[in-house]
Design a protein around this motif. Structure first.
Motif, short mmCIF file in Angstrom:
data_model
loop_
_atom_site.label_atom_id
_atom_site.label_comp_id
_atom_site.label_asym_id
_atom_site.label_seq_id
_atom_site.Cartn_x
_atom_site.Cartn_y
_atom_site.Cartn_z
N LEU A 42 0.83 -1.20 0.00
CA LEU A 42 0.00 0.00 0.00
C LEU A 42 0.87 1.25 0.00
CD1 LEU A 42 -3.19 0.56 2.10
CD2 LEU A 42 -1.39 2.27 2.15
N VAL A 43 1.89 1.27 0.87
CA VAL A 43 2.76 2.45 0.96
C VAL A 43 3.56 2.63 -0.33
CG1 VAL A 43 4.74 3.42 2.17
CG2 VAL A 43 2.87 2.38 3.47
N ASP A 44 4.07 1.52 -0.88
CA ASP A 44 4.84 1.61 -2.13
C ASP A 44 4.00 2.21 -3.26
OD1 ASP A 44 7.11 0.59 -0.99
OD2 ASP A 44 6.74 -1.48 -1.63
N GLY A 45 2.75 1.81 -3.34
CA GLY A 45 1.89 2.34 -4.39
C GLY A 45 1.65 3.83 -4.24
N LEU A 46 1.44 4.30 -2.99
CA LEU A 46 1.22 5.73 -2.76
C LEU A 46 2.49 6.54 -3.04
CD1 LEU A 46 -0.91 5.54 0.51
CD2 LEU A 46 -1.70 6.04 -1.81
N LEU A 47 3.65 6.02 -2.65
CA LEU A 47 4.92 6.73 -2.92
C LEU A 47 5.16 6.84 -4.43
CD1 LEU A 47 7.23 5.23 -0.15
CD2 LEU A 47 6.33 7.56 -0.28
N GLN A 48 4.83 5.77 -5.15
CA GLN A 48 5.03 5.79 -6.59
C GLN A 48 4.12 6.83 -7.25
OE1 GLN A 48 7.40 4.04 -8.12
NE2 GLN A 48 6.87 5.06 -10.06
N GLN A 55 11.55 3.62 3.51
CA GLN A 55 10.42 2.68 3.57
C GLN A 55 10.85 1.49 4.42
OE1 GLN A 55 7.80 1.22 3.87
NE2 GLN A 55 6.75 0.98 1.90
N LEU A 56 10.40 1.47 5.69
CA LEU A 56 10.84 0.46 6.66
C LEU A 56 9.73 -0.52 7.04
CD1 LEU A 56 12.84 2.82 9.08
CD2 LEU A 56 13.67 1.59 7.05
N VAL A 57 8.64 -0.52 6.29
CA VAL A 57 7.52 -1.41 6.62
C VAL A 57 7.84 -2.83 6.15
CG1 VAL A 57 5.06 -1.86 6.30
CG2 VAL A 57 5.90 0.50 6.42
N SER A 58 7.67 -3.81 7.03
CA SER A 58 7.96 -5.21 6.70
C SER A 58 6.92 -5.75 5.71
CB SER A 58 7.95 -6.06 7.97
OG SER A 58 8.04 -7.43 7.65
N ALA A 106 -3.11 7.98 2.06
CA ALA A 106 -2.83 8.98 1.03
C ALA A 106 -3.00 10.39 1.58
CB ALA A 106 -3.75 8.75 -0.17
N ASN A 107 -4.00 10.61 2.41
CA ASN A 107 -4.19 11.93 3.03
C ASN A 107 -3.03 12.28 3.95
OD1 ASN A 107 -6.96 13.42 2.61
ND2 ASN A 107 -7.44 11.24 2.56
N ARG A 136 9.59 9.16 6.39
CA ARG A 136 9.89 7.77 6.75
C ARG A 136 8.60 7.03 7.13
NH1 ARG A 136 13.51 8.55 10.53
NH2 ARG A 136 12.02 8.62 12.26
N PHE A 137 8.41 5.87 6.50
CA PHE A 137 7.33 4.96 6.87
C PHE A 137 7.91 3.80 7.68
CE2 PHE A 137 4.99 6.97 3.39
CZ PHE A 137 3.69 7.00 3.88
#
Length: 477
Positions: free
Chosen positions: A334-340, A355-358, A375-376, A392-393
């Motif tokens: 989810l985080v990777d998609g928003l960063l992209q 990006q440190l989320v496992s 996203a917000n 940082r996530f």
């Protein structure tokens, strides 16, 4: 006094009084009932003996017959009988025979032979051709010493030539009476207690259902998100459905009114700016100034568009009472998609991303809403992070929940604003242009967290600001 207790007290009073009345009435009927049954048996016995003794009395040889020895032997018998739990060890009948004048010819006890019994009701009435019976106390001071006597006529054709009377002490019936009373008392008391327990259960069930509906109505009236309680029972279920329909109708009407007022208020400023710029553009002005007013119109139009879209998204979330699906939502993907999706802004500002989320961590919820919420948060972080700053996530597991953290380097949030960050339409000026957002983003995130049973927290940390999203963790079943 709570309704359940009042219902139980009324039920207790009704069942208690009804049970006591029925039990006391039946108890009062046991003693006479047993004696009536015994009297009926004595009648049969006396009439049987009258037929057996007729020839001997008629011939006048009753004393010379075997009957005195038979009655004496009868009085010495020990039956050793078990009758409904009561042991009978001796016979209790007394039998005496009189002639037509009431003189005792034969007595099983041997005590009354030769005495005149014509004055006793059992003999007197039988000699008159009536039903002869009496109950006499052996000891006038002892109410339990009464003896029941039942007589039958000894007939020679139509002539009464004698009377045979059978007696039974009432005290011999007492064990059966006491046993019946005791069993009835236990059974009656048990039924009353059972009835009261059933009444207590019904009162508790009814009051519990009403409490659920009351809490639901109170939560709805307070504007809280609440789930319709599950209640059983025709009328209660109909009441719950009626309350839910009423809530939907009232909430929908109030919701529309509130948002019409909100939207009207928030659109006033950009509309005024657009109208003012349009009026100025109607006159002659330098090209550079005209471009600036056109840019203002474009900015205010974009602001109105964002406001309308955010209000629509928020309205959709606030109107929902629960999630449409609860699936595994991989947080790293989810985080990777928003960063992209935000990579153009990130590269333009030369931001550093950690990006440190496992990859193994997943939240449990509705993927679309969680994506919009994160996203917000990312949009806010990009607005407040200075060029070259760090975003940082990270994520941690706490029991059955997962905590997603978003850190952005930048100025701390003022203390006066910390408590109002998720308040609707509250926004802080952006560092790059001093403009404010719609003030609906964090309010939307908080609504999404409430739907998921999670939590949103935002606070200052060393070097910047950090937002925490605490969500249910998805686990394989």
């Amino acid at each position: 006094m709570p309704l359940g207790i009042r219902i139980f007290l009324v039920y207790f009073l009704f069942v208690g009084l009804a049970g006591w009345f029925v039990l006391s009435t039946v108890m009062d009927e046991i003693r006479p009932g047993v004696r009536q049954s015994t009297e009926e048996t004595l009648v049969d016995t006396a009439n049987l003996l009258a037929e057996i003794l007729r020839d001997e009395v008629k011939a006048g040889r009753l004393q010379q017959s075997r009957l005195p020895q038979v009655l004496q032997a009868y009085g010495q018998r020990q039956p050793q009988a078990q009758i409904w739990g009561v042991e009978k060890t001796q016979v209790n009948h007394r039998i005496y025979v009189t002639d037509a004048k009431g003189m005792v010819l034969l007595d099983s006890t041997g005590a009354a032979v030769g005495q005149d019994y014509s004055r006793w009701n059992d003999v007197l009435r039988t000699l008159r051709g009536e039903y002869g019976a009496r109950s006499t106390k052996e000891d006038p001071s002892d109410p339990d010493s009464s003896v029941m006597y039942v007589a039958a006529p000894i007939m020679d054709g139509a002539q009464i030539i004698g009377v045979v009377s059978v007696a039974k002490p009432n005290r011999t019936l007492q064990p059966y009476i006491e046993r019946s009373e005791q069993r009835l008392a236990w059974l009656g008391g048990g039924l009353i207690v059972l009835g009261l327990l059933i009444g207590a259960f019904l009162s508790w069930w009814l009051s519990a259902a009403l409490r659920k509906l009351t809490r639901y109505a109170q939560a709805v009236s307070a504007g809280q998100r609440a789930e319709l309680p599950s209640v059983r029972g025709g009328e209660l279920a109909q009441l719950a459905e009626a309350i839910e329909r009423m809530r939907t109708e009232l909430e929908g009407k109030a919701y529309v009114e509130r948002y019409v007022h909100t939207l009207t208020h928030e659109l006033k400023s950009p509309l005024a700016a657009i109208r003012g710029a349009a009026e100025l553009l109607d006159g002659e002005m330098p090209s550079e100034q005209r471009q600036r007013f056109v840019a203002n119109i474009e900015q205010e139009s974009e602001r109105m568009q964002q406001l309308i879209e955010r209000l629509l998204h928020l309205a959709q979330v606030e109107q929902r009472q629960g999630l449409e699906e609860q699936v595994a939502v991989p947080l790293r993907a989810l985080v990777d998609g928003l960063l992209q999706a935000q990579m153009a802004r990130i590269e333009a500002a030369h931001l550093q991303i950690e990006q440190l989320v496992s990859p193994e961590l997943s939240a449990c919820g509705e993927a679309f809403l969680l994506r919009q919420a994160v996203a917000n948060l990312l949009d806010n972080a990009l607005d407040f992070t200075p060029p070259g700053g760090l975003i940082r996530f990270s994520a941690e597991v706490h029991g059955g929940q997962v905590e997603l953290r978003l850190f952005n380097q930048g100025e701390p949030i003022p203390d006066y604003a910390l408590a109002r960050l998720s308040e609707r339409f509250y926004s802080l000026p952006r560092p790059n242009n001093g403009r404010k957002s719609t003030g609906l983003g964090l309010n939307f995130v908080e609504e999404v967290m409430q739907l998921h049973g999670g939590e949103l927290r935002i606070g200052n940390v060393t070097g910047g600001v950090e937002a925490w999203l605490r969500l249910p963790r998805f686990t394989e079943r």
